[in-house]
Design a protein around this motif. Structure first.
Motif, PDB file in Angstrom:
ATOM      1  N   VAL A 226      11.430  28.622  45.467  1.00  0.00           N
ATOM      2  CA  VAL A 226      11.566  27.367  46.221  1.00  0.00           C
ATOM      3  C   VAL A 226      10.168  26.923  46.642  1.00  0.00           C
ATOM      4  O   VAL A 226       9.420  27.698  47.247  1.00  0.00           O
ATOM      5  CB  VAL A 226      12.452  27.562  47.476  1.00  0.00           C
ATOM      6  CG1 VAL A 226      12.690  26.220  48.168  1.00  0.00           C
ATOM      7  CG2 VAL A 226      13.782  28.219  47.126  1.00  0.00           C
ATOM      8  N   LEU A 246      13.373  25.469  42.537  1.00  0.00           N
ATOM      9  CA  LEU A 246      13.938  24.438  43.408  1.00  0.00           C
ATOM     10  C   LEU A 246      12.796  23.783  44.172  1.00  0.00           C
ATOM     11  O   LEU A 246      11.920  24.471  44.703  1.00  0.00           O
ATOM     12  CB  LEU A 246      14.934  25.043  44.406  1.00  0.00           C
ATOM     13  CG  LEU A 246      16.268  25.536  43.839  1.00  0.00           C
ATOM     14  CD1 LEU A 246      17.079  26.209  44.938  1.00  0.00           C
ATOM     15  CD2 LEU A 246      17.074  24.372  43.236  1.00  0.00           C
ATOM     16  N   VAL A 248      11.334  20.935  47.121  1.00  0.00           N
ATOM     17  CA  VAL A 248      11.567  20.152  48.331  1.00  0.00           C
ATOM     18  C   VAL A 248      10.522  19.044  48.342  1.00  0.00           C
ATOM     19  O   VAL A 248       9.333  19.302  48.108  1.00  0.00           O
ATOM     20  CB  VAL A 248      11.421  21.060  49.579  1.00  0.00           C
ATOM     21  CG1 VAL A 248      11.295  20.235  50.848  1.00  0.00           C
ATOM     22  CG2 VAL A 248      12.588  22.032  49.667  1.00  0.00           C
ATOM     23  N   ASP A 255      14.567  18.345  44.229  1.00  0.00           N
ATOM     24  CA  ASP A 255      15.962  18.810  44.348  1.00  0.00           C
ATOM     25  C   ASP A 255      16.505  18.578  45.754  1.00  0.00           C
ATOM     26  O   ASP A 255      17.680  18.298  45.938  1.00  0.00           O
ATOM     27  CB  ASP A 255      16.045  20.312  44.015  1.00  0.00           C
ATOM     28  CG  ASP A 255      15.603  20.596  42.593  1.00  0.00           C
ATOM     29  OD1 ASP A 255      16.212  20.038  41.670  1.00  0.00           O
ATOM     30  OD2 ASP A 255      14.630  21.364  42.404  1.00  0.00           O
ATOM     31  N   PHE A 256      15.631  18.731  46.742  1.00  0.00           N
ATOM     32  CA  PHE A 256      16.014  18.491  48.142  1.00  0.00           C
ATOM     33  C   PHE A 256      15.080  17.411  48.680  1.00  0.00           C
ATOM     34  O   PHE A 256      13.856  17.595  48.726  1.00  0.00           O
ATOM     35  CB  PHE A 256      15.875  19.774  48.967  1.00  0.00           C
ATOM     36  CG  PHE A 256      16.910  20.814  48.632  1.00  0.00           C
ATOM     37  CD1 PHE A 256      18.040  20.980  49.430  1.00  0.00           C
ATOM     38  CD2 PHE A 256      16.768  21.626  47.518  1.00  0.00           C
ATOM     39  CE1 PHE A 256      19.008  21.928  49.109  1.00  0.00           C
ATOM     40  CE2 PHE A 256      17.719  22.577  47.188  1.00  0.00           C
ATOM     41  CZ  PHE A 256      18.855  22.728  47.988  1.00  0.00           C
ATOM     42  N   HIS A 275      20.784  16.437  48.923  1.00  0.00           N
ATOM     43  CA  HIS A 275      20.781  17.390  47.797  1.00  0.00           C
ATOM     44  C   HIS A 275      21.974  17.076  46.908  1.00  0.00           C
ATOM     45  O   HIS A 275      23.120  17.110  47.352  1.00  0.00           O
ATOM     46  CB  HIS A 275      20.857  18.827  48.316  1.00  0.00           C
ATOM     47  CG  HIS A 275      20.996  19.844  47.225  1.00  0.00           C
ATOM     48  ND1 HIS A 275      20.083  19.967  46.196  1.00  0.00           N
ATOM     49  CD2 HIS A 275      21.953  20.786  46.998  1.00  0.00           C
ATOM     50  CE1 HIS A 275      20.474  20.942  45.392  1.00  0.00           C
ATOM     51  NE2 HIS A 275      21.598  21.446  45.851  1.00  0.00           N
ATOM     52  N   THR A 296      13.577  22.421  55.488  1.00  0.00           N
ATOM     53  CA  THR A 296      14.256  22.123  54.224  1.00  0.00           C
ATOM     54  C   THR A 296      14.044  23.248  53.209  1.00  0.00           C
ATOM     55  O   THR A 296      14.948  23.579  52.432  1.00  0.00           O
ATOM     56  CB  THR A 296      13.794  20.757  53.669  1.00  0.00           C
ATOM     57  OG1 THR A 296      13.925  19.776  54.706  1.00  0.00           O
ATOM     58  CG2 THR A 296      14.644  20.334  52.480  1.00  0.00           C
ATOM     59  N   ALA A 300      17.140  25.183  51.482  1.00  0.00           N
ATOM     60  CA  ALA A 300      17.253  25.336  50.022  1.00  0.00           C
ATOM     61  C   ALA A 300      17.488  26.797  49.643  1.00  0.00           C
ATOM     62  O   ALA A 300      18.342  27.111  48.801  1.00  0.00           O
ATOM     63  CB  ALA A 300      15.998  24.801  49.338  1.00  0.00           C
ATOM     64  N   GLU A 304      21.257  29.079  48.232  1.00  0.00           N
ATOM     65  CA  GLU A 304      21.368  30.034  47.119  1.00  0.00           C
ATOM     66  C   GLU A 304      22.169  31.274  47.515  1.00  0.00           C
ATOM     67  O   GLU A 304      22.602  32.045  46.670  1.00  0.00           O
ATOM     68  CB  GLU A 304      19.966  30.452  46.642  1.00  0.00           C
ATOM     69  CG  GLU A 304      19.227  29.356  45.899  1.00  0.00           C
ATOM     70  CD  GLU A 304      19.920  28.953  44.592  1.00  0.00           C
ATOM     71  OE1 GLU A 304      20.151  29.829  43.746  1.00  0.00           O
ATOM     72  OE2 GLU A 304      20.246  27.756  44.441  1.00  0.00           O
TER      73      GLU A 304
END
Length: 461
Positions: A226, A246, A248, A255-256, A275, A296, A300, A304
């Protein structure tokens, strides 16, 4: 308290030799401090650059400790109480401590998250703890137990039944994150940002990125990284690999996606995260717009583990800060933002943002040296001075050798009257009380080596 381990089990895990054995015993704690070692503890005498803790074994025995892992057996084999001891002989006690932590982790059914980054890693780790603790039995390192000794000791304190381990990983050189990642073998890694901390040792920000990416050295297609891709170096081409990535960010490519940040000054922030097709509003009681990114990243990673955004919002709302990070104190009509834990250009600017968003009649920034900035140090300090001036602080006080560059840059924008420079912290401390007025809010920030918490203490007297 840790799960009980038998000495024979430990000996096997360490590939050591049991050179003294009184009878089978269980270990309930691991200690590296002879002053506090007691019965039920396993004492590791570590050898550092300046000392060898093997000489403190008699002190540990006096305290009641009877179980030891040593790399030098001479002293302990001559001790009058040797018949009462269990002693495992290994080649290197520090390596043995790390190997035991790795073995101990393998006895759990646990999800492991590693958190690193130039700034924000402790806050992100704490955020994750509050989120995950809503649903799982969660453990984390406390304080600055994030290095090659602190991290194994943290792991060896995990209680039976721990389901999620959140482990902050610090570093100042190449290879250090690799060592920690090897011990932990994280399922999920988080990189908060790439700044300039330790640039002196790593040569460049690209070098820092390379060192932080060591967190992925043991990743495969089942692992997740992430990243905060608002940071200019954490872009896709720099951070993708044979694992799930992933991101941010604050635009549609991430993704976020973070939006609509409401800054309530010292009372905290609120922000929205989108998201896929889901949107969630988050409330944080800790100050600083930058914490929307840290929050965030934590969300994220938590998703998971099967945690929903709604559950994550509930956990984040309970968040409290660790140590001296943006800790706001008030006394006699004066407020102090105590952010004396560490300093880098990014965290200095974030601290100034918090100061400017907070309620106060005058906004005062007391900024000290940022250490380990390397040959570009004057440039980084000048940038901070410019930033403070452009944010229109009412008074800037710069302290330390490098801080003169903060003062010079600020003076060129704000003028001489609003900037005060001290080469010496003691002189500032003797005069600081005469400069403060009712209604002031004061940011105090600098590298840990500058011990600016002493200035906070002086203001609060």
């Amino acid at each position: 308290m840790m799960k009980k381990l038998m000495m024979k089990e430990i000996c096997k895990a360490l590939n050591g030799k049991l050179i003294l054995e009184k009878h089978e015993s269980y270990i309930e704690r691991v200690s590296t401090d002879s002053r506090s070692a007691m019965g039920g503890d396993l004492f590791f005498p570590l050898i550092g650059e300046n000392h060898d803790a093997h000489k403190f074994i008699p002190m540990a025995i006096d305290g009641g400790c009877r179980d030891f892992v040593v790399s030098d057996s001479k002293g302990i084999m001559e001790h009058p109480l040797k018949q009462q001891l269990n002693v495992i002989l290994v080649e290197d006690t520090t390596k043995a401590l790390q190997n035991l932590a790795s073995y101990y982790l393998s006895t759990f059914n646990i999800k492991k998250i590693g958190v690193t980054g130039s700034t924000g890693k402790t806050t992100t780790k704490d955020m994750l703890f509050y989120i995950c603790n809503e649903k799982y039995k969660t453990a984390r390192n406390v304080g600055n137990f994030n290095n090659h000794i602190g991290l194994p000791l943290t792991i060896l304190g995990f209680e039976e039944g721990t389901e999620v381990g959140i482990l902050e990983m610090g570093m100042s050189e190449f290879g250090e994150i690799n060592l920690l990642a090897d011990i932990v073998r994280p399922d999920i890694g988080i990189i908060t940002n790439i700044g300039t901390s330790h640039i002196e040792n790593l040569g460049s920000r690209e070098g820092i990125l390379k060192a932080k990416l060591e967190i992925t050295n043991f990743f495969n297609k089942n692992n997740v990284l992430v990243v905060n891709e608002i940071n200019d170096l954490l872009i896709k081409q720099n951070t993708q690999g044979e694992y799930k990535r992933l991101s941010v960010g604050n635009n549609g490519k991430s993704d976020f996606i973070i939006s609509d940040i409401t800054d309530r000054g010292e009372e905290g922030i609120a922000f929205t995260v989108e998201h896929k097709l889901e949107t969630q509003r988050f409330e944080l009681t800790i100050p600083g717009r930058h914490n929307a990114i840290n929050g965030t990243l934590a969300v994220a990673a938590a998703m998971e583990l099967g945690i929903t955004m709604k559950e994550a919002a509930k956990g984040l709302a309970k968040m409290e800060l660790t140590d001296k990070r943006l800790n706001i104190k008030g006394k006699n009509g004066v407020k102090v933002i105590d952010d004396t834990y560490n300093a880098s250009p990014d965290s200095m600017k974030a601290g100034i943002d918090v100061l400017m968003a907070a309620k106060g009649i005058r906004k005062i920034a007391i900024l000290a040296d940022m250490l380990e900035m390397g040959k570009e140090s004057p440039k980084y300090h000048s940038e901070v001075g410019e930033y403070a001036a452009n944010q229109k602080v009412d008074l800037l006080i710069a302290v330390g050798d490098y801080a003169k560059y903060i003062a010079e840059a600020a003076k060129s924008i704000m003028g001489e009257k609003k900037v005060i420079y001290y080469s010496d912290k003691e002189k500032l401390m003797s005069e600081i009380r005469t400069m403060i007025q009712l209604g002031d809010i004061i940011l105090v920030k600098g590298s840990r080596g500058m011990a600016m918490d002493q200035v906070v203490k002086k203001i609060m007297e």
